[in-house]
Design an enzyme around this catalytic site. Structure first.
Site, PDB file in Angstrom:
ATOM      1  CG  ASP A  54       2.050   9.421   0.582  1.00 28.84           C
ATOM      2  OD1 ASP A  54       2.595   9.716   1.749  1.00 28.84           O
ATOM      3  OD2 ASP A  54       0.633   9.694   0.043  1.00 28.84           O
ATOM      4  CG  HIS A  58       1.072   5.810   2.186  1.00 25.38           C
ATOM      5  ND1 HIS A  58       0.255   5.286   3.303  1.00 25.38           N
ATOM      6  CD2 HIS A  58      -0.099   6.667   1.480  1.00 25.38           C
ATOM      7  CE1 HIS A  58      -0.154   5.765   3.586  1.00 25.38           C
ATOM      8  NE2 HIS A  58      -0.783   7.237   2.640  1.00 25.38           N
ATOM      9  CG  HIS A 160      -2.760   7.670  -2.948  1.00 26.83           C
ATOM     10  ND1 HIS A 160      -3.743   8.721  -1.898  1.00 26.83           N
ATOM     11  CD2 HIS A 160      -1.720   8.065  -2.520  1.00 26.83           C
ATOM     12  CE1 HIS A 160      -3.024   9.221  -1.791  1.00 26.83           C
ATOM     13  NE2 HIS A 160      -1.607   9.352  -1.593  1.00 26.83           N
TER      14      HIS A 160
END
EC number: 3.5.1.9
Length: 209
Positions: A54, A58, A160
């Protein structure tokens, strides 16, 4: 000789993708025959198919694309830690047994057998506190053998966001079924896709000399 473990799942028609994402498709733009000496294919796929890295883009609208990233985190000393059967979140207590003297890269195995041919809506993910503690320990890249470091149904992507805040890199969809717990060299370079939010990688581990 150094042993190599290929930790990338096969990519082909039918490879699982996140629901709603673009599945792998292949067509032939040219085929060997009279007047044509080569086969040339056309691929359509999400950059999140198979083992992938990623990019900050993203999960951050102002983040870097995958082609803009320094490759250093994707190459070098790595530790594989087993947390098999842990669900839904990998907590620090699940990896603490192997968390002394961590190298800059940590991959966590949660599956006994990674489902390379089907989507798993109940995938295991990282607790954001675990990501933060790995960052505190000097880890630059984390990886997991599931499709996401956050639960599949998450809309806040807490892990994330820790990655974003702490500047870590991430690998997902690794196949660690045959990899013993221990230290290795990781090689998992993303493509230089200058506008993309992720890239497939051919991820391997090598035994240390």
């Amino acid at each position: 000789m150094q042993r190599i473990w290929d930790i990338s799942p096969p990519v082909a028609a039918g490879s699982p993708v996140f629901p709603g994402d673009t599945a792998y498709r292949q067509a032939w733009a040219a085929s060997i025959g009279p007047g044509c000496p080569v086969n040339v294919s056309t691929l359509t796929l999400s950059p999140h198919v198979g083992a992938h890295a990623d990019a900050p883009l993203h999960y951050d609208p102002a983040g870097q694309t995958i082609g803009q990233l320094d490759l250093t985190p994707y190459l070098g000393p790595c530790r594989v830690i087993h947390a098999i059967g842990v669900h839904p979140l990998v907590q620090w207590e699940h990896i603490a047994h192997a968390a002394t003297g961590l190298p800059p890269r940590v991959l966590v195995r949660t599956y006994q057998h990674m489902p390379v041919d089907r989507w798993d809506p109940a995938l295991a993910a990282f607790a954001p506190e675990t990501i933060a503690r790995l960052a505190d320990a000097g880890v630059q890249l984390v990886g997991i053998d599931t499709a996401s470091i956050d639960p599949a149904e998450s809309k806040t992507l807490d892990s994330h966001q820790v990655i974003r805040q702490r500047g870590l890199r991430v690998l997902e969809n690794l196949v660690l079924d045959d990899v013993p717990e221990g230290d290795y060299e990781l090689i998992a370079l993303p493509l230089k896709l200058m506008t993309a939010d992720a890239s497939p990688v051919r991820a391997i581990l090598r035994s240390l000399p």
